[in-house]
Design a protein around this motif. Structure first.
Motif, PDB file in Angstrom:
ATOM      1  N   PHE A 232       0.844  -1.187   0.000  1.00  0.00           N
ATOM      2  CA  PHE A 232       0.000   0.000   0.000  1.00  0.00           C
ATOM      3  C   PHE A 232       0.886   1.246   0.000  1.00  0.00           C
ATOM      4  CE2 PHE A 232      -2.967  -3.107   1.350  1.00  0.00           C
ATOM      5  CZ  PHE A 232      -4.252  -2.599   1.187  1.00  0.00           C
ATOM      6  N   GLU A 233       0.377   2.314  -0.607  1.00  0.00           N
ATOM      7  CA  GLU A 233       1.055   3.607  -0.559  1.00  0.00           C
ATOM      8  C   GLU A 233       0.411   4.482   0.508  1.00  0.00           C
ATOM      9  OE1 GLU A 233       1.802   7.666  -3.214  1.00  0.00           O
ATOM     10  OE2 GLU A 233       0.774   5.941  -4.109  1.00  0.00           O
ATOM     11  N   LEU A 234       1.231   5.020   1.420  1.00  0.00           N
ATOM     12  CA  LEU A 234       0.750   6.016   2.370  1.00  0.00           C
ATOM     13  C   LEU A 234       0.637   7.365   1.669  1.00  0.00           C
ATOM     14  CD1 LEU A 234       2.708   5.462   5.723  1.00  0.00           C
ATOM     15  CD2 LEU A 234       0.252   5.252   5.389  1.00  0.00           C
ATOM     16  N   THR A 235      -0.489   8.049   1.859  1.00  0.00           N
ATOM     17  CA  THR A 235      -0.673   9.376   1.287  1.00  0.00           C
ATOM     18  C   THR A 235      -0.896  10.380   2.414  1.00  0.00           C
ATOM     19  OG1 THR A 235      -3.104   9.487   1.123  1.00  0.00           O
ATOM     20  CG2 THR A 235      -1.943   8.215  -0.573  1.00  0.00           C
ATOM     21  N   GLY A 236      -0.860  11.650   2.076  1.00  0.00           N
ATOM     22  CA  GLY A 236      -1.219  12.685   3.033  1.00  0.00           C
ATOM     23  C   GLY A 236      -0.061  13.180   3.877  1.00  0.00           C
ATOM     24  N   PRO A 237      -0.343  14.114   4.783  1.00  0.00           N
ATOM     25  CA  PRO A 237       0.713  14.814   5.527  1.00  0.00           C
ATOM     26  C   PRO A 237       1.583  13.932   6.411  1.00  0.00           C
ATOM     27  CG  PRO A 237      -1.337  16.054   5.615  1.00  0.00           C
ATOM     28  CD  PRO A 237      -1.674  14.732   5.011  1.00  0.00           C
ATOM     29  N   ALA A 238       1.055  12.811   6.916  1.00  0.00           N
ATOM     30  CA  ALA A 238       1.865  11.977   7.811  1.00  0.00           C
ATOM     31  C   ALA A 238       2.763  11.014   7.051  1.00  0.00           C
ATOM     32  CB  ALA A 238       0.966  11.204   8.774  1.00  0.00           C
ATOM     33  N   ALA A 239       2.515  10.835   5.767  1.00  0.00           N
ATOM     34  CA  ALA A 239       3.371   9.951   4.973  1.00  0.00           C
ATOM     35  C   ALA A 239       4.788  10.504   4.956  1.00  0.00           C
ATOM     36  CB  ALA A 239       2.830   9.841   3.558  1.00  0.00           C
ATOM     37  N   GLY A 240       5.751   9.642   5.195  1.00  0.00           N
ATOM     38  CA  GLY A 240       7.140  10.064   5.208  1.00  0.00           C
ATOM     39  C   GLY A 240       7.610  10.640   6.521  1.00  0.00           C
ATOM     40  N   SER A 241       6.712  10.776   7.505  1.00  0.00           N
ATOM     41  CA  SER A 241       7.120  11.318   8.799  1.00  0.00           C
ATOM     42  C   SER A 241       7.862  10.258   9.600  1.00  0.00           C
ATOM     43  CB  SER A 241       5.903  11.807   9.585  1.00  0.00           C
ATOM     44  OG  SER A 241       5.166  10.712  10.102  1.00  0.00           O
ATOM     45  N   ASP A 242       8.581  10.718  10.609  1.00  0.00           N
ATOM     46  CA  ASP A 242       9.341   9.785  11.446  1.00  0.00           C
ATOM     47  C   ASP A 242       8.438   8.814  12.200  1.00  0.00           C
ATOM     48  OD1 ASP A 242      11.722  10.913  10.645  1.00  0.00           O
ATOM     49  OD2 ASP A 242      11.916  12.207  12.406  1.00  0.00           O
TER      50      ASP A 242
END
Length: 679
Positions: A232-242
């Motif tokens: 699955f791909e994470l989308t939105g502002p929290a994607a890529g956060s620590d």
């Protein structure tokens, strides 16, 4: 190393609505532990330090004599006749009598027939073997229909003769899927079968003409299984956060699998949304921080599936995977038209125990999604997209629409009653103004994609959404399950399934007015400043229960003696006439009847007249539902039939009754999608 046998610990509690087996497997015994929400909603508290004492479960066996009952004969609790009136406009039927909880039958009204479209283990591809109960493998299950189907939609193509079935596969029941074993190799294989049996399924359908029952298509070009191993791909502002990075995914953008998929919704652009609900029970983790304790009420070193023994990402004690649970608990989106597409997890819509999400288009073209957090004393949420829906059917327009849920504003509901607190006694007595009603506000957690919660970053709000909602003073609700706007009126209907702790650990209020609310209720919301606005009015539509024994029941003012008994509302849907349909989960342990599907007119002199359409077999839950009343078709997903049985002592033969009566051996009940039609 000796690996212990993977079996259920015997339990006998049913504090809330569910059987002990469902509690253990579906929600990791949430009702036995300290409540996750210990906030005062006035200021932040250390969640872990406020936990109440854990209750002790009684140790009694779950398997017993089969005691099967067929064809409406009652085994145990007798089902009395009642005086429900035939329904109003829409699908014509005479309500069925409630069916006793020991009856192993699928019951429909006179003049209707039923049959499964697809069952657990049915192959989706010709390269996959037919279901073999005693020869199950992970490879076969990955290409077969999964277990415990929950959310359901039947999406017809323009011709009406072809279409797709999309469903969730929420969890597994090891006790009735496999005979006991302590063999380490077999236990390892079973853990992989569990992964393959969960997730979602897309299955092509066909029929001869519009209005006929459907048949599923082996090797359909859109057939697909989504499992615990699907990317699955994470989308939105929290994607890529620590907060969502792990050793296996240092970018924090790609998640393997989806868990606890419960209810959902279908978008105007043709994709399907699925809610990740009870994900916490699949991880060995320590509930030793406020963030962790708010999502799981106990620490654990083992799980029922045993995945942490073989797959390090399910052991959240491992520093490299302490964030793995933060990658679950979202709304996921799948494109059923493209089996090669990567499903999405939308962090902008918040992380909690999503029952599901249902979408409507606001007056200004923005997308609005309503969502319930299915746990005692948790909250109702709304998401409003930044972008606007494009009605065009081009590929580019569809791709644009599929990003609408990746960016927007997240809100949580705060309800206010309009009656003096002294009139809300907890006994169900109607306030002096004649109704449980009032107003409410949608309190922003994010605006323009940024946190508006003091002391929390945007990523924290979207990963620890429950804590953010605590801080802004949201209203604690009685297990918010499915919530859906009417396609005809725009009014929003919220199923509150129950809360046995209401009035005990949290006081009653006008929105949740029953002490020890075992039977649940349904709330009707009217947006007063537009669908995307921030104010609403509300009233209680139903206070559920059996009017013959539950004194406080209320059915929108309709005479109590004329309705079908109903308890523990779970999923809701609408027909073409605007009638509300409710499926239940918990009637056997609350009012003594099998779960079922009910129609409730919302307008005219029949408003509130609850009418039972069907009943599912013993120990099963009614999921879905889908109402195609103009074609005379109704669809439900039947989950965990015969869940209190065991291999060699099964308590249900659903759905293979004909085979059983013919003398064929039926090794186990099989969760199935069922269609009902006139004929």
């Amino acid at each position: 190393m000796t690996i212990p046998e993977l079996r259920l610990t015997p339990v006998s509690h049913a504090i809330g609505k569910r059987s002990p087996v469902t509690c253990r497997l579906k929600c990791a015994d949430a009702c036995l532990g300290p409540e996750c929400n210990t906030s005062s909603n006035a200021h932040f508290r250390d969640i872990a330090s406020q936990a109440i004492s854990r209750r002790t479960a009684l140790g009694l066996g779950v398997a017993g004599a089969i005691g099967l009952v067929f064809n409406g004969a009652v085994g145990g609790d007798a089902a009395p006749a009642f005086a429900a009136k035939p329904g109003t406009a829409g699908l014509p039927f005479s309500p069925i009598d409630p069916v006793g909880r020991y009856v192993d039958d699928f019951t429909v009204p006179d003049g209707y027939r039923w049959q499964p479209i697809i069952r657990w283990g049915d192959p989706l591809f010709s390269s996959v073997p037919a279901f073999d109960f005693e020869g199950q493998t992970a490879a076969a299950q990955a290409g077969q229909f999964g277990y415990n189907n929950d959310y359901l939609d039947i999406i017809a193509d323009p011709s009406g003769k072809t279409g797709v079935l999309v469903t969730n596969h929420e969890y597994v029941n090891p006790e009735i899927m496999f005979a006991p074993t302590s063999d380490p190799d077999e236990l390892r294989e079973r853990s992989e079968i569990f992964k393959a049996a969960m997730g979602m399924a897309v299955v092509e359908l066909k029929r001869g003409r519009v209005g006929d029952p459907w048949t599923y298509v082996v090797d359909g070009k859109r057939n697909r299984r989504v499992t615990v191993e699907t990317t699955f791909e994470l989308t939105g502002p929290a994607a890529g956060s620590d907060l969502v990075k792990t050793t296996a995914d240092p970018e924090g953008r790609w998640v393997k699998g989806t868990l606890g998929n419960c209810a959902g919704g279908t978008t105007p652009w043709g994709t399907v949304l699925s809610g990740e609900e009870n994900f916490n029970g699949y991880f060995a983790w320590a509930a030793d921080t406020p963030e962790q304790a708010r999502y799981s009420n106990r620490s654990t070193t083992s799980t029922e599936t045993g995945w942490e023994r073989y797959d390090e990402r399910f052991d959240a004690h491992d520093p490299g995977y302490v964030n793995e649970p933060n990658r679950f608990g979202y709304i996921v989106e799948i494109d059923p038209s493209d089996p090669t597409s990567t499903p999405l997890k939308h962090t902008a819509m918040g992380r909690f125990k999503h029952e599901g999400a249902n979408v409507t288009i606001a007056e200004d073209g923005r997308v609005v999604a309503y969502m319930g957090d299915d746990e005692r004393n948790d909250y109702l949420y709304k998401f409003v997209s930044k972008g606007r829906y494009t009605a065009a059917t081009s590929t580019s327009a569809r791709k644009k629409n599929m990003r609408l849920l990746s960016e927007g504003d997240l809100f949580v509901a705060k309800f206010s009653g309009n009656s003096p607190a002294g009139e809300i006694t907890g006994a169900g007595d109607t306030p002096n103004d004649g109704a449980f009603d009032g107003t409410g506000r949608w309190i922003a957690l994010t605006r323009n994609g940024e946190s508006v919660v003091p002391g929390m970053t945007t990523a924290q709000v979207l990963v620890y959404t429950r804590l953010a909602a605590d801080l802004v003073g949201a209203t604690k609700m009685d297990r918010p399950e499915d919530v859906e706007p009417s396609p005809l009126t725009g009014k929003v209907y919220l199923a509150l399934t129950n809360n046995s702790n209401r009035g005990i650990t949290v006081p009653v209020d006008e929105t949740n007015p029953i002490t020890g609310n075992r039977y649940g209720h349904v709330v009707e919301l009217t947006e007063t400043s537009g669908q995307a606005g921030e104010t609403f009015g509300w009233s209680i539509l139903l206070l559920c229960g059996d009017p013959a024994v539950t004194g406080y029941t209320y059915f929108a003012g309709f005479p109590k003696e004329l309705v079908s008994p109903i308890s523990c509302p779970d999923n809701v849907a609408f027909d073409s006439e605007g009638n509300l349909w409710i499926s239940t989960d918990g009637q056997p342990s609350t009012i003594g009847y099998n779960d079922g599907l009910f129609r409730v007119p919302l307008e005219g002199d029949q408003r509130g007249n609850v009418q039972q359409f069907l009943s599912v077999p013993r120990e099963a839950e009614t999921c879905g539902p889908v109402i195609h009343d103009r074609e005379g078709l109704v669809f439900v997903a039947v989950q965990h039939p015969g869940e209190n049985g065991a291999v060699g002592a099964q308590t249900s033969l659903f759905p293979d009754y004909v085979a059983a009566h013919s003398g064929d051996r039926v090794a186990a009940p099989r969760p199935s999608v069922v269609q009902v039609w006139q004929g």
